[in-house]
Design a protein around this motif. Structure first.
Motif, PDB file in Angstrom:
ATOM      1  N   GLN A   1       0.829  -1.216   0.000  1.00 42.52           N
ATOM      2  CA  GLN A   1       0.000   0.000   0.000  1.00 42.52           C
ATOM      3  C   GLN A   1       0.862   1.265   0.000  1.00 42.52           C
ATOM      4  OE1 GLN A   1      -3.701   0.223   2.128  1.00 42.52           O
ATOM      5  NE2 GLN A   1      -3.428  -1.832   2.940  1.00 42.52           N
ATOM      6  N   GLY A   2       2.172   1.102  -0.207  1.00 43.86           N
ATOM      7  CA  GLY A   2       3.065   2.257  -0.376  1.00 43.86           C
ATOM      8  C   GLY A   2       3.485   2.912   0.926  1.00 43.86           C
ATOM      9  N   HIS A   3       3.570   2.128   2.014  1.00 44.27           N
ATOM     10  CA  HIS A   3       4.012   2.738   3.278  1.00 44.27           C
ATOM     11  C   HIS A   3       5.425   3.294   3.101  1.00 44.27           C
ATOM     12  CE1 HIS A   3       3.532   3.459   7.549  1.00 44.27           C
ATOM     13  NE2 HIS A   3       4.839   3.288   7.612  1.00 44.27           N
ATOM     14  N   ARG A   4       5.634   4.537   3.496  1.00 47.27           N
ATOM     15  CA  ARG A   4       6.934   5.189   3.285  1.00 47.27           C
ATOM     16  C   ARG A   4       7.794   5.239   4.538  1.00 47.27           C
ATOM     17  NH1 ARG A   4       3.583   9.091   0.253  1.00 47.27           N
ATOM     18  NH2 ARG A   4       3.398  10.143   2.241  1.00 47.27           N
ATOM     19  N   GLY A   5       7.163   5.191   5.724  1.00 46.29           N
ATOM     20  CA  GLY A   5       7.928   5.269   6.972  1.00 46.29           C
ATOM     21  C   GLY A   5       8.787   4.026   7.169  1.00 46.29           C
ATOM     22  N   MET A   6       9.691   4.079   8.160  1.00 46.98           N
ATOM     23  CA  MET A   6      10.562   2.941   8.479  1.00 46.98           C
ATOM     24  C   MET A   6       9.718   1.767   8.988  1.00 46.98           C
ATOM     25  SD  MET A   6      13.390   1.512   8.781  1.00 46.98           S
ATOM     26  CE  MET A   6      14.580   2.748   8.318  1.00 46.98           C
ATOM     27  N   ILE A   7      10.070   0.554   8.555  1.00 48.87           N
ATOM     28  CA  ILE A   7       9.380  -0.653   9.048  1.00 48.87           C
ATOM     29  C   ILE A   7      10.460  -1.585   9.599  1.00 48.87           C
ATOM     30  CG2 ILE A   7       7.948  -2.633   8.441  1.00 48.87           C
ATOM     31  CD1 ILE A   7       6.795  -1.056   6.131  1.00 48.87           C
ATOM     32  N   ARG A   8      10.426  -1.843  10.904  1.00 51.14           N
ATOM     33  CA  ARG A   8      11.437  -2.731  11.504  1.00 51.14           C
ATOM     34  C   ARG A   8      10.768  -3.974  12.066  1.00 51.14           C
ATOM     35  NH1 ARG A   8      14.847   2.037  14.172  1.00 51.14           N
ATOM     36  NH2 ARG A   8      16.044   2.511  12.303  1.00 51.14           N
ATOM     37  N   LEU A   9      11.265  -5.140  11.654  1.00 46.06           N
ATOM     38  CA  LEU A   9      10.718  -6.416  12.136  1.00 46.06           C
ATOM     39  C   LEU A   9      11.767  -7.143  12.969  1.00 46.06           C
ATOM     40  CD1 LEU A   9       8.818  -8.941  12.153  1.00 46.06           C
ATOM     41  CD2 LEU A   9       9.904  -9.603   9.992  1.00 46.06           C
ATOM     42  N   TYR A  10      11.399  -7.547  14.182  1.00 51.05           N
ATOM     43  CA  TYR A  10      12.237  -8.368  15.047  1.00 51.05           C
ATOM     44  C   TYR A  10      11.502  -9.683  15.274  1.00 51.05           C
ATOM     45  CZ  TYR A  10      14.832  -4.095  15.925  1.00 51.05           C
ATOM     46  OH  TYR A  10      15.579  -2.956  15.759  1.00 51.05           O
TER      47      TYR A  10
ATOM     48  N   SER B   1      13.783  -6.975   2.305  1.00 51.25           N
ATOM     49  CA  SER B   1      14.574  -5.828   2.787  1.00 51.25           C
ATOM     50  C   SER B   1      15.488  -5.285   1.679  1.00 51.25           C
ATOM     51  CB  SER B   1      15.384  -6.197   4.035  1.00 51.25           C
ATOM     52  OG  SER B   1      16.358  -7.136   3.697  1.00 51.25           O
ATOM     53  N   LEU B   2      15.842  -6.145   0.717  1.00 56.70           N
ATOM     54  CA  LEU B   2      16.629  -5.640  -0.422  1.00 56.70           C
ATOM     55  C   LEU B   2      15.742  -4.842  -1.386  1.00 56.70           C
ATOM     56  CD1 LEU B   2      18.929  -8.727  -1.172  1.00 56.70           C
ATOM     57  CD2 LEU B   2      19.559  -6.563  -0.072  1.00 56.70           C
ATOM     58  N   GLN B   3      14.486  -5.278  -1.482  1.00 55.36           N
ATOM     59  CA  GLN B   3      13.559  -4.582  -2.404  1.00 55.36           C
ATOM     60  C   GLN B   3      13.091  -3.241  -1.848  1.00 55.36           C
ATOM     61  OE1 GLN B   3      10.191  -7.193  -2.914  1.00 55.36           O
ATOM     62  NE2 GLN B   3      11.516  -8.817  -3.665  1.00 55.36           N
ATOM     63  N   HIS B   4      13.003  -3.145  -0.502  1.00 53.40           N
ATOM     64  CA  HIS B   4      12.423  -1.942   0.115  1.00 53.40           C
ATOM     65  C   HIS B   4      13.424  -1.336   1.094  1.00 53.40           C
ATOM     66  CE1 HIS B   4       8.365  -2.780  -1.436  1.00 53.40           C
ATOM     67  NE2 HIS B   4       8.692  -4.051  -1.253  1.00 53.40           N
ATOM     68  N   ALA B   5      13.940  -0.159   0.768  1.00 52.20           N
ATOM     69  CA  ALA B   5      14.958   0.478   1.608  1.00 52.20           C
ATOM     70  C   ALA B   5      14.416   0.807   2.997  1.00 52.20           C
ATOM     71  CB  ALA B   5      15.439   1.752   0.927  1.00 52.20           C
ATOM     72  N   ASN B   6      13.101   0.909   3.142  1.00 53.54           N
ATOM     73  CA  ASN B   6      12.531   1.282   4.456  1.00 53.54           C
ATOM     74  C   ASN B   6      12.164   0.057   5.297  1.00 53.54           C
ATOM     75  OD1 ASN B   6      10.427   0.616   2.726  1.00 53.54           O
ATOM     76  ND2 ASN B   6       8.947   1.948   3.758  1.00 53.54           N
ATOM     77  N   PHE B   7      12.552  -1.155   4.845  1.00 56.38           N
ATOM     78  CA  PHE B   7      12.234  -2.347   5.646  1.00 56.38           C
ATOM     79  C   PHE B   7      13.502  -3.011   6.163  1.00 56.38           C
ATOM     80  CE2 PHE B   7      11.552  -7.065   5.667  1.00 56.38           C
ATOM     81  CZ  PHE B   7      10.868  -7.088   6.877  1.00 56.38           C
ATOM     82  N   GLU B   8      13.553  -3.243   7.492  1.00 59.65           N
ATOM     83  CA  GLU B   8      14.697  -3.926   8.123  1.00 59.65           C
ATOM     84  C   GLU B   8      14.194  -5.145   8.887  1.00 59.65           C
ATOM     85  OE1 GLU B   8      16.573  -1.163  10.726  1.00 59.65           O
ATOM     86  OE2 GLU B   8      17.156   0.184   9.099  1.00 59.65           O
TER      87      GLU B   8
END
Ligand SMILES: Cc1cc2nc3c(=O)[nH]c(=O)nc-3n(C[C@H](O)[C@H](O)[C@H](O)COP(=O)(O)OP(=O)(O)OC[C@H]3O[C@@H](n4cnc5c(N)ncnc54)[C@H](O)[C@@H]3O)c2cc1C
Length: 333
Positions: free
Chosen positions: A217-226, A245-252
């Motif tokens: 849905q185009g979320h732009r903010g940082m997304i961090r998954l633990y 995480s390689l496809q989306h710079a805002n996902f870790e």
């Protein structure tokens, strides 16, 4: 003391005893699972008398309008006549289209419902083993991306439904499922907000669904998954998450191993909640999602609040499996 009438029999219901406990204690069979007002397996209908509004929390408005209620959350204040839902209410048939091992204990069960199910990634459905036994499983699939429903089911020792899923169910079997419920899902109201996801074991499934939903849905903010597991062998979807995480710079993505002091490269040692909150000490303005072990979820909610997250921005899905309460004393008092 209010009287509950069910199947032509009357049962006295003391204060502090739910309709579910009042009926099941003398041996009436009512489907149930979480006993915490969450899973909606114990849906019943009042055909006479009023039920407290609190017994309808979380159920669809259309069902509430027909006096459906959750028996485990219903403490009647007056005499009521109740029944189980008419056959088919809130139930759908589905075909098993895949059962794939994610690790030694967890399978991804894929289902294709006969009728399209309206749901959001992160909600849950009830899966019926038979008319009397159902359990809740969270949806790891995203309706706009995945053709089939995906449920991640962990094998619980001596577990009635999870063992059936692992050992008996096979592709092309037919099963019944319920409507989707639950409010742990992504809403695109603030696409710049930072999102923190913390999960243990198969709690990852739901988080994986919500994250893919947010990204699509185009979320732009940082997304961090633990994601926390006891051993490296227990992790799953590692390659998929790394690729994401390689496809989306805002996902870790940070896999955390609790049972090993020195995990291999790519894994962080420690309890997942400790690691997540240490690396994200200030959660002011963040939206936070917890899923998995009830104790982790309960501590996580409190700690996230103390770290600055607003209560309305904290979402959680504990995989509750509450034991049936012992009401014998209350019923015989
Ligand atoms: C909203 C919600 C969403 C859920 N989502 C998922 C999901 O996505 N994946 C998933 O695998 N489970 C999920 N669960 C848990 C699931 O509904 C069942 O409780 C679980 O599969 C066990 O059911 P069972 O019939 O196999 O075990 P039961 O026959 O109900 O229990 C057998 C024994 O195991 C114990 N037990 C039950 N559950 C657990 C547990 N989780 N851990 C340790 N011991 C247990 C019981 O106390 C009992 O002694 C969810 C629960 C809820 C309320």
């Amino acid at each position: 003391m209010p009287i509950i009438t069910y199947g032509g029999q009357s049962y006295q219901c003391p204060e502090q005893v739910s309709v579910l406990d009042c009926l099941t204690a003398p041996g009436v069979t009512i489907p149930s699972s979480c006993h915490a007002g969450l899973c909606q397996t114990c849906l019943m209908q009042a055909v006479d008398g009023n039920i407290p509004a609190s017994a309808q929390t979380g159920i669809r408005n259309t069902l509430a309008a027909q006096n459906y209620f959750l028996a485990c959350a219903c403490y009647p204040e007056e005499d009521i006549v109740v029944t189980l839902p008419s056959a088919g209410v809130g139930k759908y048939s589905a075909t098993v289209t895949g059962i794939n091992h994610l690790n030694a204990d967890i399978v991804c069960l894929q289902l294709l419902p006969d009728t399209r199910l309206n749901y959001k990634a992160g909600q849950f459905i009830n899966l019926y083993k038979d008319a009397e036994n159902a359990r809740s499983y969270s949806l790891a699939s995203v309706p706009e991306i995945d053709e089939h429903l995906h449920l991640h089911v962990r094998k619980v020792p001596n577990g009635l439904v999870s063992q059936w899923v692992h050992n008996v169910l096979k592709v092309e079997d037919r099963v019944d499922i319920s409507d989707a419920a639950g409010d742990c899902f992504y809403t695109p109201d603030n696409t710049d907000q930072s999102l923190l996801f913390v999960g243990t074991g198969c709690g990852l499934g739901l988080l994986y669904g919500i994250i893919r939903d947010a990204l699509s849905q185009g979320h732009r903010g940082m997304i961090r998954l633990y994601h926390g597991c006891e051993s490296v062998e227990s992790f799953f979807l590692v390659e998929e998450l790394k690729a994401l995480s390689l496809q989306h710079a805002n996902f870790e993505y940070t896999p955390c191993v609790s049972g090993s002091d020195v995990p291999p490269p790519g894994y962080t040692p420690g309890m997942v909640l400790d690691v997540a909150l240490k690396e994200n000490a200030d959660l002011t303005g963040w939206r936070v999602f917890f899923c998995g072990h009830p104790e982790m979820v309960s501590s996580g909610k409190k700690l996230a609040f103390f770290a600055g997250a607003s209560m309305r921005d904290i979402y959680a899905d504990p995989f509750i499996s509450a034991p049936k309460s012992n009401v014998t004393e209350l019923l015989t008092a």
